[in-house]
Scaffold this motif. Structure first.
Motif, PDB file in Angstrom:
ATOM      1  N   SER A 183     102.091 115.101 -33.655  1.00 34.74           N
ATOM      2  CA  SER A 183     103.325 115.141 -34.854  1.00 34.74           C
ATOM      3  C   SER A 183     104.127 116.276 -34.587  1.00 34.74           C
ATOM      4  CB  SER A 183     102.531 115.834 -36.150  1.00 34.74           C
ATOM      5  OG  SER A 183     103.204 116.055 -37.187  1.00 34.74           O
ATOM      6  N   TRP A 184     103.821 117.371 -33.903  1.00 39.03           N
ATOM      7  CA  TRP A 184     104.560 118.702 -33.469  1.00 39.03           C
ATOM      8  C   TRP A 184     105.448 118.332 -32.315  1.00 39.03           C
ATOM      9  CZ3 TRP A 184     100.887 123.246 -34.715  1.00 39.03           C
ATOM     10  CH2 TRP A 184     100.921 123.441 -36.246  1.00 39.03           C
ATOM     11  N   GLY A 185     105.174 117.328 -31.517  1.00 38.65           N
ATOM     12  CA  GLY A 185     105.734 117.129 -30.290  1.00 38.65           C
ATOM     13  C   GLY A 185     105.300 117.764 -29.008  1.00 38.65           C
ATOM     14  N   LEU A 186     103.865 118.241 -29.090  1.00 39.34           N
ATOM     15  CA  LEU A 186     103.344 118.994 -28.002  1.00 39.34           C
ATOM     16  C   LEU A 186     102.591 117.761 -27.249  1.00 39.34           C
ATOM     17  CD1 LEU A 186     101.409 121.662 -29.689  1.00 39.34           C
ATOM     18  CD2 LEU A 186     103.397 121.937 -28.483  1.00 39.34           C
ATOM     19  N   LEU A 187     102.499 116.660 -27.697  1.00 32.64           N
ATOM     20  CA  LEU A 187     101.900 115.529 -27.293  1.00 32.64           C
ATOM     21  C   LEU A 187     102.921 114.314 -27.162  1.00 32.64           C
ATOM     22  CD1 LEU A 187      98.034 115.398 -27.763  1.00 32.64           C
ATOM     23  CD2 LEU A 187      98.970 116.122 -25.468  1.00 32.64           C
ATOM     24  N   SER A 188     102.940 113.444 -26.256  1.00 31.97           N
ATOM     25  CA  SER A 188     104.007 112.214 -26.538  1.00 31.97           C
ATOM     26  C   SER A 188     103.037 111.203 -26.960  1.00 31.97           C
ATOM     27  CB  SER A 188     104.676 111.900 -25.139  1.00 31.97           C
ATOM     28  OG  SER A 188     105.073 112.841 -24.406  1.00 31.97           O
ATOM     29  N   GLU A 189     101.921 110.944 -26.618  1.00 33.63           N
ATOM     30  CA  GLU A 189     101.285 109.773 -27.052  1.00 33.63           C
ATOM     31  C   GLU A 189      99.681 110.028 -27.006  1.00 33.63           C
ATOM     32  OE1 GLU A 189     100.610 105.173 -25.575  1.00 33.63           O
ATOM     33  OE2 GLU A 189     101.571 106.722 -24.538  1.00 33.63           O
ATOM     34  N   VAL A 190      98.834 109.627 -28.001  1.00 28.20           N
ATOM     35  CA  VAL A 190      97.329 109.848 -27.762  1.00 28.20           C
ATOM     36  C   VAL A 190      96.896 108.422 -27.941  1.00 28.20           C
ATOM     37  CG1 VAL A 190      95.582 110.546 -29.419  1.00 28.20           C
ATOM     38  CG2 VAL A 190      97.688 111.929 -29.412  1.00 28.20           C
ATOM     39  N   VAL A 191      95.854 108.403 -26.781  1.00 27.11           N
ATOM     40  CA  VAL A 191      95.200 106.960 -26.703  1.00 27.11           C
ATOM     41  C   VAL A 191      93.605 107.442 -26.675  1.00 27.11           C
ATOM     42  CG1 VAL A 191      96.831 106.301 -25.283  1.00 27.11           C
ATOM     43  CG2 VAL A 191      94.876 107.529 -24.296  1.00 27.11           C
ATOM     44  N   ALA A 192      92.806 106.359 -26.431  1.00 29.82           N
ATOM     45  CA  ALA A 192      91.503 106.676 -26.434  1.00 29.82           C
ATOM     46  C   ALA A 192      91.103 107.704 -25.496  1.00 29.82           C
ATOM     47  CB  ALA A 192      90.577 105.353 -26.290  1.00 29.82           C
ATOM     48  N   ASP A 193      90.110 108.573 -25.648  1.00 29.66           N
ATOM     49  CA  ASP A 193      89.425 109.408 -24.790  1.00 29.66           C
ATOM     50  C   ASP A 193      89.492 109.111 -23.348  1.00 29.66           C
ATOM     51  OD1 ASP A 193      89.496 111.528 -26.529  1.00 29.66           O
ATOM     52  OD2 ASP A 193      87.765 111.417 -27.192  1.00 29.66           O
ATOM     53  N   ASP A 194      88.525 107.701 -23.228  1.00 28.03           N
ATOM     54  CA  ASP A 194      88.543 107.400 -21.800  1.00 28.03           C
ATOM     55  C   ASP A 194      89.699 106.548 -21.271  1.00 28.03           C
ATOM     56  OD1 ASP A 194      88.514 104.986 -23.480  1.00 28.03           O
ATOM     57  OD2 ASP A 194      86.510 104.388 -22.646  1.00 28.03           O
ATOM     58  N   GLU A 195      90.868 106.619 -21.903  1.00 30.18           N
ATOM     59  CA  GLU A 195      92.139 105.972 -21.225  1.00 30.18           C
ATOM     60  C   GLU A 195      93.017 106.924 -20.802  1.00 30.18           C
ATOM     61  OE1 GLU A 195      93.248 103.019 -24.375  1.00 30.18           O
ATOM     62  OE2 GLU A 195      91.647 101.809 -24.074  1.00 30.18           O
ATOM     63  N   VAL A 196      92.915 108.332 -20.961  1.00 34.60           N
ATOM     64  CA  VAL A 196      93.734 109.298 -20.729  1.00 34.60           C
ATOM     65  C   VAL A 196      94.590 109.063 -19.610  1.00 34.60           C
ATOM     66  CG1 VAL A 196      94.507 111.690 -20.900  1.00 34.60           C
ATOM     67  CG2 VAL A 196      92.933 110.753 -22.824  1.00 34.60           C
ATOM     68  N   GLU A 197      93.809 109.431 -18.517  1.00 36.63           N
ATOM     69  CA  GLU A 197      94.290 109.280 -17.129  1.00 36.63           C
ATOM     70  C   GLU A 197      94.967 107.775 -16.706  1.00 36.63           C
ATOM     71  OE1 GLU A 197      92.906 110.552 -12.537  1.00 36.63           O
ATOM     72  OE2 GLU A 197      92.140 111.541 -14.101  1.00 36.63           O
ATOM     73  N   SER A 198      94.156 106.838 -17.018  1.00 37.78           N
ATOM     74  CA  SER A 198      94.930 105.629 -16.720  1.00 37.78           C
ATOM     75  C   SER A 198      95.963 105.337 -17.479  1.00 37.78           C
ATOM     76  CB  SER A 198      93.788 104.542 -17.140  1.00 37.78           C
ATOM     77  OG  SER A 198      93.438 104.532 -18.346  1.00 37.78           O
ATOM     78  N   ALA A 199      96.120 105.973 -18.752  1.00 33.21           N
ATOM     79  CA  ALA A 199      97.580 105.754 -19.465  1.00 33.21           C
ATOM     80  C   ALA A 199      98.456 106.478 -18.885  1.00 33.21           C
ATOM     81  CB  ALA A 199      97.304 106.032 -20.897  1.00 33.21           C
ATOM     82  N   ALA A 200      98.284 107.924 -18.461  1.00 34.88           N
ATOM     83  CA  ALA A 200      99.089 108.760 -17.860  1.00 34.88           C
ATOM     84  C   ALA A 200      99.482 108.133 -16.637  1.00 34.88           C
ATOM     85  CB  ALA A 200      98.373 110.193 -17.875  1.00 34.88           C
ATOM     86  N   ARG A 201      98.740 107.799 -15.939  1.00 37.34           N
ATOM     87  CA  ARG A 201      98.994 107.368 -14.276  1.00 37.34           C
ATOM     88  C   ARG A 201      99.806 106.105 -14.351  1.00 37.34           C
ATOM     89  NH1 ARG A 201      97.099 108.618  -9.443  1.00 37.34           N
ATOM     90  NH2 ARG A 201      95.510 109.761 -10.505  1.00 37.34           N
ATOM     91  N   THR A 202      99.624 105.101 -15.723  1.00 38.61           N
ATOM     92  CA  THR A 202     100.627 103.898 -15.566  1.00 38.61           C
ATOM     93  C   THR A 202     101.918 104.727 -16.144  1.00 38.61           C
ATOM     94  OG1 THR A 202      98.777 102.624 -15.892  1.00 38.61           O
ATOM     95  CG2 THR A 202     100.954 101.877 -16.918  1.00 38.61           C
ATOM     96  N   ALA A 203     102.034 105.565 -16.828  1.00 37.89           N
ATOM     97  CA  ALA A 203     103.246 105.796 -17.336  1.00 37.89           C
ATOM     98  C   ALA A 203     104.164 106.657 -16.043  1.00 37.89           C
ATOM     99  CB  ALA A 203     103.111 107.068 -18.632  1.00 37.89           C
ATOM    100  N   ALA A 204     103.400 107.548 -15.229  1.00 38.41           N
ATOM    101  CA  ALA A 204     104.081 108.061 -14.405  1.00 38.41           C
ATOM    102  C   ALA A 204     104.334 107.129 -13.017  1.00 38.41           C
ATOM    103  CB  ALA A 204     102.788 109.100 -13.572  1.00 38.41           C
ATOM    104  N   ALA A 205     103.644 106.072 -12.727  1.00 36.59           N
ATOM    105  CA  ALA A 205     103.858 105.030 -11.923  1.00 36.59           C
ATOM    106  C   ALA A 205     105.123 104.466 -12.299  1.00 36.59           C
ATOM    107  CB  ALA A 205     102.888 104.004 -11.636  1.00 36.59           C
ATOM    108  N   GLN A 206     105.362 103.992 -13.497  1.00 35.24           N
ATOM    109  CA  GLN A 206     106.614 103.487 -13.993  1.00 35.24           C
ATOM    110  C   GLN A 206     107.575 104.089 -14.020  1.00 35.24           C
ATOM    111  OE1 GLN A 206     106.367 102.415 -18.325  1.00 35.24           O
ATOM    112  NE2 GLN A 206     107.962 100.898 -18.215  1.00 35.24           N
ATOM    113  N   ILE A 207     107.746 105.588 -14.241  1.00 37.04           N
ATOM    114  CA  ILE A 207     108.626 106.274 -14.160  1.00 37.04           C
ATOM    115  C   ILE A 207     109.295 106.398 -12.667  1.00 37.04           C
ATOM    116  CG2 ILE A 207     109.322 108.656 -14.417  1.00 37.04           C
ATOM    117  CD1 ILE A 207     108.003 108.780 -16.830  1.00 37.04           C
TER     118      ILE A 207
END
Length: 271
Positions: A183-207
């Motif tokens: 809500s405050w903008g400290l995080l961009s997105e919240v996913v399931a705990d076991d998906e954090v690194e995979s979601a971040a890696r996917t976003a980083a690879a896309q960028i």
């Protein structure tokens, strides 16, 4: 200062997969505290990016233990022969890493699993995209050990949440849960705990696969917006978009759109 090895990590502290540079800012050792050797190795790799010695499109920051980073190694602080000298050396290594993140001029994605406390929270605030899990928690943590923040927290946090809220967060050592951080903008997105690194890696690879000139210009414009007047900023945007339109990536992007095909920015950079 010579950093003390944090542990023998199960994965490299710094690794590269194609255009994606991954830096592990913590390991399972010492309660997932900030890995001092990772700061030095990470800064060296980032400086290679800045000098054009590494082909990198984005940077992914991870923790290899249960948490992203639980802060500095307080036991090492306590064991130091002369604490002010030791802490000054650590702060200088940390700040060299933070400066290297900026001089590399590449988008930064953080996989914020578990706790990001103290130095860990400072690092999250430097990410362009920070992805957390439902159990992610952020905490300044400095007040609890009688110290003031480092890693740029007192510079970045007011820019994210405003000066009044930043004072409250730091001075009360507030624990911020994932929902509030989003809500405050400290995080961009919240996913399931076991998906954090995979979601971040996917976003980083896309960028990383995208147009680097546009990414660098966008980051610079957003940073400048905090101090520019509207007229100054409109002029900066006009200069940026027109300049990019004449670069190989800009030409490829527009031509691919007209041809109704996916742009090949990597090939454009090689042309």
């Amino acid at each position: 200062m010579t950093a003390q090895p944090s542990s023998a990590p199960t994965v490299p502290l710094v690794s590269q997969d194609g255009p994606l540079l991954t830096i592990a800012v913590s390991t399972p050792a010492a309660g997932t505290s900030l890995a001092d050797d990772a700061l030095i190795e990470g800064a060296a790799a980032l400086k290679e990016v800045a000098r054009g010695e590494r082909e990198v499109g984005a940077v992914l920051l991870i923790g290899t233990g249960a948490n992203f980073c639980a802060g500095g190694n307080v036991r090492a602080f306590a064991a130091a022969g002369h604490r002010p000298t030791y802490l000054r050396g650590l702060a200088e290594d940390f700040h060299d890493f933070v400066n290297a993140l900026y001089t590399a001029d590449r988008p930064v994605v953080a996989a914020v699993k578990g706790w990001a406390a103290g130095a860990g929270m400072s690092i999250v605030l430097h990410a362009d995209v920070a992805i957390g899990g439902s159990s992610t928690r952020l905490r300044p943590a400095y007040r609890g050990i009688g110290l003031s923040p480092d890693g740029g927290m007192t510079w970045t946090l007011p820019r994210v949440v405003g000066p009044a809220r930043a004072r409250q967060i730091i001075l009360t050592d507030q624990v911020i849960d994932a929902g509030q951080a989003l809500s405050w903008g400290l995080l961009s997105e919240v996913v399931a705990d076991d998906e954090v690194e995979s979601a971040a890696r996917t976003a980083a690879a896309q960028i990383a696969a995208g147009p680097r000139g546009a990414a660098a210009a966008t980051r610079a414009l957003i940073t400048a917006s905090a101090t520019d007047s509207l007229a100054e900023h409109l002029a900066a945007e006009a200069h940026s978009i027109s300049t990019l339109s004449g670069t190989p990536e800009g030409i490829e992007g527009v031509d691919a759109f007209i041809a109704k095909r996916s742009p090949d920015f990597a090939a454009a950079r090689r042309s």
